[in-house]
Design an enzyme around this catalytic site. Structure first.
Site, PDB file in Angstrom:
ATOM      1  N   GLU A   1       3.999  -5.482   7.583  1.00 13.43           N
ATOM      2  CA  GLU A   1       4.755  -6.706   7.836  1.00 13.43           C
ATOM      3  C   GLU A   1       5.030  -7.501   6.561  1.00 13.43           C
ATOM      4  O   GLU A   1       5.963  -8.290   6.506  1.00 13.43           O
ATOM      5  CB  GLU A   1       4.011  -7.588   8.836  1.00 13.43           C
ATOM      6  CG  GLU A   1       2.637  -8.039   8.357  1.00 13.43           C
ATOM      7  CD  GLU A   1       1.855  -8.814   9.407  1.00 13.43           C
ATOM      8  OE1 GLU A   1       2.408  -9.072  10.501  1.00 13.43           O
ATOM      9  OE2 GLU A   1       0.684  -9.160   9.137  1.00 13.43           O
TER      10      GLU A   1
ATOM     11  N   ASP B   1      -7.122  -6.383   8.624  1.00 12.83           N
ATOM     12  CA  ASP B   1      -6.334  -6.119   7.415  1.00 12.83           C
ATOM     13  C   ASP B   1      -7.137  -5.394   6.328  1.00 12.83           C
ATOM     14  O   ASP B   1      -6.547  -4.856   5.392  1.00 12.83           O
ATOM     15  CB  ASP B   1      -5.797  -7.437   6.838  1.00 12.83           C
ATOM     16  CG  ASP B   1      -4.941  -8.200   7.834  1.00 12.83           C
ATOM     17  OD1 ASP B   1      -4.369  -7.557   8.730  1.00 12.83           O
ATOM     18  OD2 ASP B   1      -4.855  -9.437   7.709  1.00 12.83           O
TER      19      ASP B   1
END
Length: 342
Positions: A222, A128
């Site tokens: 997401e 991430d």
């Protein structure tokens, strides 16, 4: 000196490269012994160990995943967790512990060091790229490359059928993967958690793309959210760190686009494929350097620190500083991508 090593949280490419570098330098230059703890913080919590020496790390540089296993175990939430961790470290004669992980794994390491005196060193790992204090985390580059290749492939099938293709990528509450892969892959819309999106505006960009006789590609992180709604979740369950399971916004978005524009829309959720497989050359290089500098922290007894990449230099910063807040996408960076929307 005996050094413990663990890998916690989600797996990612490059973990084995870190382990290899730590052990190779630690054994060859400092004469240290190593113990591998299995499955993240579950290892120190339950006393689960594996031998870790030079033969154990031979040939693992290009391998994805982690030879030590991983989990999202939070020992701070377990009954008598801190006492059990300290007891198992003592039983194994551990003088220092290197924790390789992201926000949650390193957050535990920071607490154990600052509040309980456990000698910890941190190595930043997450696809991430959301850990503060480091320009990049290893695993991110590989995830971006995988997502970019997927977007490249989606272009041809989208144009063959003249339909909207929505590609959902990981990142939780940070849009780094979406932004980098979306720009690299020539996406026409990129949606990130840091900037709530307006559905009418998104549909306007899509309509404009069709008017130019091209099929649009939408890349959505997401954790992205509509301006007039909430985050789309798989379910309401939480892990031991209190995180909900993300994913689902891509499918929801495709249905909204289809309903509002009348154009056929399909969704591709890349999911765990972004975390799997062999690491990129950059991630092998970065992970190896992190490992070399992490064992130097142990040698210097500079505990409570995390190794970090700043420019081209590896530096040491407090683990607590790296986990105090997420590193998110700067609005100016996101604005640059807006030139290509629509």
């Amino acid at each position: 000196m005996r050094v413990g090593v663990l890998t916690g949280g989600g797996d990612c490419p490059g973990l084995n490269a870190v382990i290899r570098a730590i052990v190779r330098k630690g054994v060859q230059e400092y004469g240290y012994d190593f113990t591998g703890f299995r499955d993240g913080w579950r290892g120190p919590l339950e006393g689960r160990t594996v031998p870790l020496d030079i033969p154990a790390v031979r040939g693992i540089l290009p391998r994805g995943g982690t030879i030590l296993g991983s989990s999202r175990t939070n020992p701070l939430q377990a009954e008598d967790g801190v006492h059990r961790v300290r007891g198992n470290l003592a039983e194994q004669d551990i003088d220092a512990l290197i924790a390789i992980g992201g926000e949650d794994t390193l957050g535990v390491a920071a607490t154990l060091y600052e509040e309980h005196g456990v000698p910890c060193v941190g190595v930043p790992k997450t696809i991430d790229n959301d850990l503060s204090g480091t320009d990049y985390t290893f695993g991110f580059d590989t995830a971006v490359n995988i997502a970019t290749e997927a977007i490249d492939r989606l272009h041809t099938t989208a144009e063959s059928h003249m339909r909207v293709l929505v590609c959902e990528v990981m990142g939780r509450h940070a849009g780094w993967i979406a932004l980098h892969s979306g720009l690299a892959g020539g996406a026409n819309v990129i949606l990130i958690p840091e900037h709530r999106f307006d559905l009418d505006e998104v549909c306007g960009w899509i309509t404009s793309r069709f008017e130019a006789a091209y099929a649009p590609i939408v890349v959505v992180a997401e954790g992205a959210m509509p301006s007039d709604g909430e985050m789309v979740l798989k379910d309401e369950s939480h892990d031991s760190f209190g995180h909900v399971r993300l994913s689902g916004v891509g499918e929801w978005l495709a249905k909204q686009i289809e309903r509002r524009t009348g154009k056929e829309a399909r969704t591709t959720v890349l999911g765990h494929v972004q975390r799997g497989g062999t690491p990129s050359a950059f991630d092998r290089w970065l992970a190896t350097r992190f490992g070399l500098y992490a064992i130097d922290c142990v040698r210097d007894r500079d505990f409570g620190k995390m190794v970090a990449l700043q420019g081209t230099r590896i530096v040491r910063i407090p683990i607590s500083e790296a986990t105090a807040q997420l590193k998110t996408v700067d609005p100016e960076l996101y604005a640059e991508a807006g030139v290509f929307f629509g």
